[in-house]
Each structure stands twice: as C-alpha cells, then as structure tokens.
Design an enzyme around this catalytic site. Structure first.
Site, short mmCIF file in Angstrom:
data_model
loop_
_atom_site.label_atom_id
_atom_site.label_comp_id
_atom_site.label_asym_id
_atom_site.label_seq_id
_atom_site.Cartn_x
_atom_site.Cartn_y
_atom_site.Cartn_z
N LEU A 32 0.81 -1.22 0.00
CA LEU A 32 0.00 0.00 0.00
C LEU A 32 0.85 1.27 0.00
CD1 LEU A 32 -2.75 -1.15 2.52
CD2 LEU A 32 -2.79 -1.24 0.02
N HIS A 36 -3.43 4.36 -2.63
CA HIS A 36 -4.48 3.53 -2.01
C HIS A 36 -5.16 4.33 -0.89
CE1 HIS A 36 -1.62 0.22 -3.41
NE2 HIS A 36 -2.75 -0.13 -3.98
N GLN A 60 -4.99 -12.47 -12.89
CA GLN A 60 -4.89 -11.25 -13.70
C GLN A 60 -3.46 -10.97 -14.14
OE1 GLN A 60 -6.42 -8.65 -10.44
NE2 GLN A 60 -4.91 -7.20 -11.20
N GLU A 148 -8.43 6.03 -10.93
CA GLU A 148 -8.32 6.34 -12.37
C GLU A 148 -6.93 6.01 -12.88
OE1 GLU A 148 -9.57 10.39 -12.89
OE2 GLU A 148 -11.70 9.83 -12.80
N ASP A 150 -5.76 3.20 -13.01
CA ASP A 150 -6.06 2.05 -13.88
C ASP A 150 -7.41 2.35 -14.54
OD1 ASP A 150 -3.87 0.07 -12.90
OD2 ASP A 150 -4.76 0.88 -11.09
N SER A 185 2.48 3.87 -7.45
CA SER A 185 2.18 2.50 -7.82
C SER A 185 3.00 1.56 -6.94
CB SER A 185 2.57 2.28 -9.29
OG SER A 185 2.66 0.90 -9.57
N SER A 186 2.43 0.40 -6.63
CA SER A 186 3.17 -0.58 -5.83
C SER A 186 4.44 -0.99 -6.55
CB SER A 186 2.30 -1.81 -5.58
OG SER A 186 1.09 -1.43 -4.99
N ARG A 187 4.39 -0.98 -7.88
CA ARG A 187 5.56 -1.42 -8.66
C ARG A 187 6.72 -0.41 -8.59
NH1 ARG A 187 1.26 -3.61 -11.69
NH2 ARG A 187 1.53 -5.84 -12.06
P1 AMP Z 1 -3.66 -2.20 -6.81
O1 AMP Z 1 -3.28 -2.53 -5.41
O2 AMP Z 1 -2.53 -1.72 -7.65
O3 AMP Z 1 -4.48 -3.29 -7.46
O4 AMP Z 1 -4.63 -0.95 -6.69
C1 AMP Z 1 -5.79 -0.99 -5.92
C2 AMP Z 1 -6.63 0.22 -6.27
O5 AMP Z 1 -5.89 1.41 -5.99
C3 AMP Z 1 -6.99 0.27 -7.76
O6 AMP Z 1 -8.33 0.72 -7.91
C4 AMP Z 1 -6.01 1.27 -8.30
O7 AMP Z 1 -6.46 1.95 -9.46
C5 AMP Z 1 -5.88 2.24 -7.13
N1 AMP Z 1 -4.64 3.00 -7.22
C6 AMP Z 1 -3.39 2.49 -7.34
N2 AMP Z 1 -2.50 3.49 -7.45
C7 AMP Z 1 -3.21 4.65 -7.43
C8 AMP Z 1 -2.87 6.02 -7.53
N3 AMP Z 1 -1.62 6.44 -7.68
N4 AMP Z 1 -3.88 6.93 -7.45
C9 AMP Z 1 -5.16 6.55 -7.31
N5 AMP Z 1 -5.54 5.26 -7.22
C10 AMP Z 1 -4.59 4.32 -7.28
#
Ligand code: AMP
Length: 279
Positions: A32, A36, A60, A148, A150, A185-187
């Site tokens: 996180l 998030h 996925q 948004e 994604d 981003s987690s990445r």
């Molecule tokens: P993930 O853990 O990457 O699957 O993301 C979980 C949710 O958090 C998804 O709806 C993503 O689009 C959202 N999310 C991830 N990074 C961001 C960000 N930088 N800004 C807004 N939402 C995010």
C-alpha cells in the site's frame, strides 16, 4: 481495525455490524501507498464501514515473473491501514477465493477489454472481472472505489457492475502522484534508483500532450511522443494512445462532444508502468 482471512469470518462480522450502515469497499493487491490511502479517505468520508481487501490475484497476471515478484508488505500494510482509519481488512489466501480452480471466467465487456492493456496483457481483464465479482459478492458493499490510475480497469468494473446488475455503485478516484508527477504504484518500489529518476518523464510528457491536444492533430502528437521516448535510454514505450473515455476506442477525428484521455504504458527496465491524463 478487524482483520479477517476467511469469507465466513468476514461475513459473520459484517452481518452483525452492517444494519442500516453503508459499506464502502476498496479492493487492492497490497504494497500500500498514498494512492491507495486517497481511496480510503474518500471511502471513509462516504461510508460508515470501510473494508479494504488485500489479495494478489493470480489470474490477472499475464506474466508469471511479475506475479512472483509482486511486492508483499503485509505487516506494513496492516499498520498503514490501521492508522488511516480502515475498519476492516479482508486478506484471503488464493484457496479462499478460488478453491482448487485457479482460473478466470471469460467476460464480455462490450469491447472495452480489447483496447490498450487488453492488447498487451492477454486475459488480464478476465482475471480482474473474476476476482472483483467474487469480492463484491463476498463483501456486498454499497459503494466500491477504484483509481483512475487504472482507468481501463475502472471502466471495465463499471461495465460489469451495470451488465450483471450488481447492487452497488462503483466510484472512480483521481490519480495520486508523487511531487515529481510520477503516478504512485506498488511497482515503483521495484524501480532502480536510475529508473525512479527517469520515470517522472512519463507524466511530464502526458502534460505536454494535453497542451498539444488543443492545437495539434492526434497522429502528430502520437508521433511526437514516440520520438520523445526514443531519446530516453532508460524508458521504453510500449504504447501511447488517445482514446474516447467511454468506449476506449482510439481517436479518429476530434469531436467536440467527446471526452478524450491519453493513455501510456512504459517499461522502466523490467518494470511496467502505466499512466493516463484527461485531455
Ligand atoms: P492495486 O493494489 O494496484 O491493485 O490498486 C488498488 C486500487 O488502488 C486500484 O483501484 C487502483 O487503481 C488504485 N490505485 C493504485 N494506485 C493509485 C494512484 N496512484 N492513485 C489513485 N488510485 C490508485
């Protein structure tokens, strides 16, 4: 914050606590970050009980190495959620979600799944649809929050919810960025120092695209972006496109009534980064 690992335990808790209460839900894959948490903030404002799930969904991932190397920081995630006023964390294992059958259902998202990420990550959105539908059935939220960041995923989840008449509202949340513009981003935690330094170029380029879109033709802009990335030794462009926000189809002729968005996917070393901007 309550932490549950099984559907039964989660449902037992929610069944006794949800009476006349609004449940907001945020599905995540953990690791996180503030992106998030921006979703959680909105969820807390609009609901009585906020549920966050952490589940790295195997179906996925089109790239097995990406799944294996996906960052896992469960202890830190728990602390972060606790201090951000999350009420419930649901952290099932793969068996709890898929039993013995780790496969995705095939969905018809009316063409949304064939664009952009769908072209480059085969089967990705079937995996997303499968897990999100399952999580919606388990948590039964009133509202669910998606970033948004994604954008294609957000549109696909909205489409699935509408087509399957699932009784909840899917809400989109703005992209949360670092000060230098890089979409969180987690990445990002897997980027080398040099790639982390190079990556803000992605959003800088998108901002220029937004300016150019006022006066220049889409194809000219696409060619310009491709040339800009050719000059970047640490970043490799996978795709850049300008598309209709609703259909996600590539722009042909600019139409004043249509809302467009520019979408980009870039490799920084072996890490794949995506971003987008409304233009
Ligand atoms: P993930 O853990 O990457 O699957 O993301 C979980 C949710 O958090 C998804 O709806 C993503 O689009 C959202 N999310 C991830 N990074 C961001 C960000 N930088 N800004 C807004 N939402 C995010």
């Amino acid at each position: 914050m309550k932490v549950f690992y099984t559907k039964v335990a989660l449902n037992t808790y929610l069944d006794t606590h949800k009476k006349n209460k609004q449940i907001g839900f945020i599905p995540t894959m953990g690791a996180l970050h503030e992106g998030h948490l921006s979703l959680l903030k909105k969820c807390n404002e609009e609901n009585d009980i906020s549920v966050v799930s952490i589940f790295v969904n195997p179906t996925q991932f089109d790239n097995p190495a990406d799944l294996l190397k996906y960052p896992k920081t469960f202890q830190d995630d728990t602390k972060i959620l606790e201090s951000a006023q999350c009420d419930v964390l649901f952290a099932p294992d793969v068996k709890e979600i898929y039993a013995e059958n780790i496969t995705a259902t095939s969905f018809d998202f009316e063409g949304l799944e064939h664009e952009m990420e769908g072209r480059f990550r085969i089967g990705h959105f079937d995996g997303v649809g499968t897990v999100v539908k399952r999580l919606f059935e388990i948590v039964a939220p009133n509202k669910a929050y998606f970033g948004e960041k994604d954008f294609q995923q957000l549109q696909i989840v909205k489409k699935m919810t509408q087509k399957q008449q699932l009784p909840l509202e899917v809400k989109g949340c703005n992209i949360h960025r670092a000060k230098n513009g890089l979409a969180m981003s987690s990445r990002n935690s897997r980027l080398t120092k040099a790639h982390l330094k190079a990556a803000p170029f992605i959003f800088k380029t998108l901002q220029k695209v937004k300016m150019k879109f006022e006066t220049e033709a889409p194809n000219t802009i696409i060619e310009w972006v491709e040339k800009e990335f050719e000059k970047q030794s640490l970043l490799t462009l996978e795709y850049f496109t300008i598309a209709d926000e609703k259909t996600l189809k590539n722009i042909k002729n600019k139409d004043e009534k249509t809302q467009y968005r520019a979408f980009i996917a870039v490799f920084a070393g072996e890490i794949r980064l995506i971003d987008n901007i409304q233009i």
